[in-house]
Design a protein around this motif. Structure first.
Motif, short mmCIF file in Angstrom:
data_model
loop_
_atom_site.label_atom_id
_atom_site.label_comp_id
_atom_site.label_asym_id
_atom_site.label_seq_id
_atom_site.Cartn_x
_atom_site.Cartn_y
_atom_site.Cartn_z
N UNK A 188 9.46 7.44 6.80
CA UNK A 188 9.21 6.88 7.13
C UNK A 188 7.97 6.47 7.86
N UNK A 189 7.76 7.17 9.28
CA UNK A 189 6.51 7.77 9.49
C UNK A 189 5.04 8.14 9.00
N UNK A 190 5.65 8.47 7.91
CA UNK A 190 4.44 9.23 6.43
C UNK A 190 3.42 7.82 6.31
N UNK A 191 4.38 7.19 6.39
CA UNK A 191 4.82 5.90 4.67
C UNK A 191 3.47 5.14 5.55
N UNK A 192 3.96 5.13 7.16
CA UNK A 192 3.19 3.87 7.90
C UNK A 192 1.71 4.64 7.58
N UNK A 193 1.11 5.85 8.57
CA UNK A 193 0.60 6.55 8.66
C UNK A 193 -0.81 5.40 7.47
N UNK A 194 -0.85 6.06 5.85
CA UNK A 194 -1.26 5.59 4.86
C UNK A 194 -1.45 4.33 4.84
N UNK A 195 -0.45 3.75 5.33
CA UNK A 195 -0.65 1.97 5.54
C UNK A 195 -1.67 2.09 6.50
N UNK A 196 -1.42 2.16 7.44
CA UNK A 196 -2.95 2.15 8.35
C UNK A 196 -3.82 3.09 7.94
N UNK A 197 -3.77 4.07 7.08
CA UNK A 197 -5.84 4.56 6.96
C UNK A 197 -5.91 3.48 5.17
N UNK A 198 -5.13 3.01 5.13
CA UNK A 198 -5.50 2.09 3.79
C UNK A 198 -6.61 0.80 4.35
N UNK A 199 -6.66 0.75 5.71
CA UNK A 199 -7.09 -0.21 6.30
C UNK A 199 -8.69 -0.69 6.35
N UNK A 200 -8.81 1.50 5.96
CA UNK A 200 -10.26 1.95 5.98
C UNK A 200 -10.78 1.29 5.08
N UNK A 201 -10.40 0.76 4.05
CA UNK A 201 -10.60 0.51 2.68
C UNK A 201 -11.35 -0.65 2.19
N UNK A 202 -12.08 -0.93 1.81
CA UNK A 202 -12.46 -2.68 1.11
C UNK A 202 -11.32 -2.91 1.04
N UNK A 203 -11.18 -3.74 1.22
CA UNK A 203 -10.23 -4.82 1.42
C UNK A 203 -9.34 -4.34 -0.27
N UNK A 204 -10.45 -5.34 -1.69
CA UNK A 204 -9.82 -5.54 -2.62
C UNK A 204 -9.42 -4.02 -3.22
N UNK A 205 -9.78 -2.94 -2.57
CA UNK A 205 -9.12 -1.49 -3.05
C UNK A 205 -8.44 -1.44 -2.27
N UNK A 206 -7.29 -2.17 -1.67
CA UNK A 206 -6.30 -1.25 -0.20
C UNK A 206 -5.15 -1.15 -1.02
N UNK A 207 -4.91 -1.85 -1.72
CA UNK A 207 -3.44 -1.80 -2.54
C UNK A 207 -3.17 -1.16 -3.10
N UNK A 208 -4.16 -0.58 -3.60
CA UNK A 208 -4.25 0.47 -5.37
C UNK A 208 -4.32 2.00 -4.58
N UNK A 209 -5.44 2.04 -4.37
CA UNK A 209 -5.05 3.50 -2.88
C UNK A 209 -3.81 3.57 -2.22
N UNK A 210 -3.25 2.47 -1.09
CA UNK A 210 -1.65 2.24 -0.87
C UNK A 210 -1.18 2.77 -1.86
N UNK A 211 -0.88 2.79 -3.30
CA UNK A 211 0.57 2.07 -3.78
C UNK A 211 0.50 3.70 -4.40
N UNK A 212 -1.13 4.19 -5.07
CA UNK A 212 -1.14 6.08 -5.25
C UNK A 212 -0.57 6.77 -4.24
#
Length: 249
Positions: free
Chosen positions: A181-205
């Motif tokens: 759960x912790x690593x999942x939250x970290x990845x979710x936070x890291x996705x905020x660095x990406x452009x808004x339109x790209x975040x969901x795709x990379x977070x899912x991957x």
């Protein structure tokens, strides 16, 4: 597609994308993403398997019957074979396919082989994005995937897909550890660095890859690599269109 079929004319695939984008315009997934992102993901998986352009076209258009598209339009624009394949995908029952009865021939697949490729790709992407479904639906889909699609993918000759489907299903059916759960939250936070339109795709991957890793140590190493690479990825995604994208090399 150019890797697997270098001589193929892929103009039809571009037209299939435009057609799918037209009829799915305004539709969204439960994640809030435009529905066309699902069509693209399924087509990309099918292309990675090595399927020819006609099957990739059908993958892009596999949900077109849910849109207000005239019934004969697909056959007129893409041929009867593509239209027949789309209808066959809609009618297919994977529970009726005994594991081992179908193997994938990617150069000139039969109708059954093409249907199976699209159905497996469709489920794989849906499992990657299953977090947006209700918990009961998640458990039902995960159980069905373990029971039916995991053995089908394995005996069809797609062990990597089989392993990922198994891992994604297990992540739903087995409570996640606190470390996961912790690593999942970290990845979710890291996705905020990406452009808004790209975040969901990379977070899912990222989450899909994380779920496929067997131990806490391998998940931690993966998260650390994402952490190190996220700034460069963010810069690359923000480059003006038309420049080469190094992550696609």
């Amino acid at each position: 597609m150019r890797t697997h079929h270098p001589q193929a004319d892929i103009a039809s695939v571009e037209r299939a994308y435009e057609e799918a984008a037209r009829w799915h315009e305004g539709e969204t997934r439960r994640s809030g993403d435009p529905y066309i992102t699902h069509c693209l993901a399924v087509a990309a998986i099918v292309a990675d398997i090595g399927m020819p352009p006609a099957v990739v076209c059908a993958a892009l258009l596999h949900d077109i019957e849910d849109a207000p598209c005239p019934p004969d339009r697909i056959a007129e624009r893409f041929g009867k074979d593509v239209a027949q394949l789309i209808s066959a995908v809609r009618r297919s029952e994977l529970r009726a396919v005994p594991p081992g009865d179908v193997t994938l021939e990617t150069a000139t697949p039969t109708l059954d082989q093409a249907v199976l490729a699209i159905r497996l790709a469709d489920r794989l992407h849906n499992m990657r994005t299953i977090a947006f479904l209700a918990p009961a639906t998640q458990r039902r889909k995960a159980s069905e995937t373990l029971e039916v699609l995991v053995p089908l993918a394995r005996t069809t000759g797609l062990p990597g897909m089989s392993s990922e489907l198994r891992a994604l299903s297990a992540a739903v059916l087995q409570p996640a550890s606190s470390a996961f759960a912790v690593t999942t939250r970290i990845l979710a936070l890291l996705s905020l660095m990406l452009p808004a339109k790209q975040r969901t795709r990379w977070r899912q991957e990222w989450h899909a890859e994380l779920a496929a890793l067997p131990t806490r140590q391998t998940r931690a190493r993966f998260t650390f690599r994402v952490l190190l690479g996220a700034p460069a990825l963010s810069l690359a995604l923000r480059r003006p269109a038309g420049r080469e994208h190094p992550w696609r090399a």
